[in-house]
Motif scaffolding. Structure first.
Motif, PDB file in Angstrom:
ATOM      1  N   ASN A  34       0.819  -1.207   0.000  1.00  0.00           N
ATOM      2  CA  ASN A  34       0.000   0.000   0.000  1.00  0.00           C
ATOM      3  C   ASN A  34       0.857   1.262   0.000  1.00  0.00           C
ATOM      4  O   ASN A  34       0.765   2.080   0.907  1.00  0.00           O
ATOM      5  CB  ASN A  34      -0.922   0.004   1.227  1.00  0.00           C
ATOM      6  CG  ASN A  34      -1.949  -1.097   1.174  1.00  0.00           C
ATOM      7  OD1 ASN A  34      -2.804  -1.092   0.308  1.00  0.00           O
ATOM      8  ND2 ASN A  34      -1.844  -2.051   2.087  1.00  0.00           N
ATOM      9  N   CYS A  36       1.901   5.025  -0.911  1.00  0.00           N
ATOM     10  CA  CYS A  36       0.970   6.150  -1.004  1.00  0.00           C
ATOM     11  C   CYS A  36       1.566   7.303  -1.804  1.00  0.00           C
ATOM     12  O   CYS A  36       2.775   7.435  -1.913  1.00  0.00           O
ATOM     13  CB  CYS A  36       0.588   6.623   0.396  1.00  0.00           C
ATOM     14  SG  CYS A  36       2.000   7.184   1.382  1.00  0.00           S
ATOM     15  N   SER A  37       0.656   8.109  -2.342  1.00  0.00           N
ATOM     16  CA  SER A  37       1.068   9.344  -3.005  1.00  0.00           C
ATOM     17  C   SER A  37       0.419  10.543  -2.327  1.00  0.00           C
ATOM     18  O   SER A  37       0.876  11.657  -2.486  1.00  0.00           O
ATOM     19  CB  SER A  37       0.727   9.309  -4.492  1.00  0.00           C
ATOM     20  OG  SER A  37      -0.648   9.060  -4.665  1.00  0.00           O
ATOM     21  N   ASP A  41      -4.489   7.738   0.546  1.00  0.00           N
ATOM     22  CA  ASP A  41      -4.041   6.370   0.308  1.00  0.00           C
ATOM     23  C   ASP A  41      -3.779   5.602   1.614  1.00  0.00           C
ATOM     24  O   ASP A  41      -3.596   4.385   1.595  1.00  0.00           O
ATOM     25  CB  ASP A  41      -2.753   6.363  -0.524  1.00  0.00           C
ATOM     26  CG  ASP A  41      -2.963   6.888  -1.938  1.00  0.00           C
ATOM     27  OD1 ASP A  41      -4.100   6.780  -2.453  1.00  0.00           O
ATOM     28  OD2 ASP A  41      -1.988   7.410  -2.518  1.00  0.00           O
ATOM     29  N   CYS A  42      -3.761   6.318   2.718  1.00  0.00           N
ATOM     30  CA  CYS A  42      -3.435   5.707   4.020  1.00  0.00           C
ATOM     31  C   CYS A  42      -4.689   5.360   4.823  1.00  0.00           C
ATOM     32  O   CYS A  42      -4.645   5.288   6.058  1.00  0.00           O
ATOM     33  CB  CYS A  42      -2.533   6.649   4.818  1.00  0.00           C
ATOM     34  SG  CYS A  42      -0.964   6.984   3.989  1.00  0.00           S
ATOM     35  N   CYS A  50       0.680  10.342   4.500  1.00  0.00           N
ATOM     36  CA  CYS A  50       1.617   9.845   3.504  1.00  0.00           C
ATOM     37  C   CYS A  50       2.883  10.697   3.570  1.00  0.00           C
ATOM     38  O   CYS A  50       2.833  11.917   3.459  1.00  0.00           O
ATOM     39  CB  CYS A  50       0.991   9.939   2.110  1.00  0.00           C
ATOM     40  SG  CYS A  50       2.065   9.270   0.822  1.00  0.00           S
ATOM     41  N   CYS A  55       2.862   5.267   4.434  1.00  0.00           N
ATOM     42  CA  CYS A  55       1.931   5.755   5.437  1.00  0.00           C
ATOM     43  C   CYS A  55       2.618   5.724   6.801  1.00  0.00           C
ATOM     44  O   CYS A  55       3.111   4.671   7.226  1.00  0.00           O
ATOM     45  CB  CYS A  55       0.671   4.888   5.474  1.00  0.00           C
ATOM     46  SG  CYS A  55      -0.238   4.925   3.909  1.00  0.00           S
TER      47      CYS A  55
END
Length: 195
Positions: A34, A36-37, A41-42, A50, A55
């Motif tokens: 997972n 993230c950008s 996303d977290c 992120c 994360c």
């Protein structure tokens, strides 16, 4: 394939920095699957952000993976005895602290056996005459303020004023030390005279 990945990731867990952030190889796999950008996303790690593609919890918080399907960031403990439900909260006191239940089942962050709480952390307890690397290692339950690391050895301070007790569990002042020495001399003389 996943078994091979798990083995490789278990080797990565040997690093203390990684181990402090991850509770198991499954958690590390989850984090690596997972990337993230942005903060959205977290979602799987509640109260995280992120940062550099991963994360992460904010300063003063640590990831807690104990709930199974989800994870969250929990506030780190800052003192021994603080209430907790998992070891994650106790990471704030260092590697030598755990969440242990009391008689009622309520968890509290406590130092491991042979460790003591000082200056916000749990340190290994070294008694009089033991090898030390700093003053925080030296600990006497009765006289914590009278012991320090001198030349890599836990010693009574100030030298010349305080001396180790016979059982080496405390430091006695020079007057007490003199009284004990004189008492032992008198007992020895009396025993010699009675022979």
């Amino acid at each position: 394939m996943e078994a091979v990945v798990r083995r490789v990731l278990l080797l990565a867990l040997a690093s203390r920095a990684v181990a402090a952030q991850v509770a198991s190889s499954d958690d590390l796999l989850r984090a690596m699957r997972n990337p993230c950008s942005d903060d959205s996303d977290c979602y799987w790690l509640l109260d995280s952000r992120c940062s550099t593609g991963l994360c992460k919890c904010d300063e003063g918080l640590a990831p807690d993976y104990s709930s199974g399907s989800s994870a969250s960031c929990v506030r780190l403990a800052v003192y021994a005895g603080e209430r907790c439900s998992t070891d994650a909260k106790c990471r704030g006191l260092g590697d030598n602290a755990r969440c242990l239940p009391d008689a009622t089942g309520q968890g509290h962050c406590l130092c491991d056996a042979n460790h003591h709480f000082l200056q916000g952390r749990c340190w290994r307890s070294v008694g009089l005459g033991g090898r030390c690397t700093g003053d925080v290692d030296c600990y006497l339950k009765r006289d914590a303020h009278r012991v320090a690391c001198v030349n890599s050895t836990c010693s009574c301070i100030p030298a010349g004023w305080f001396f180790p007790s016979e059982d080496r569990l405390s430091c006695v002042d020079s007057a007490s030390g003199v009284a004990v020495t004189v008492s032992l001399l008198l007992v020895g003389v009396a025993a010699a005279l009675w022979r």
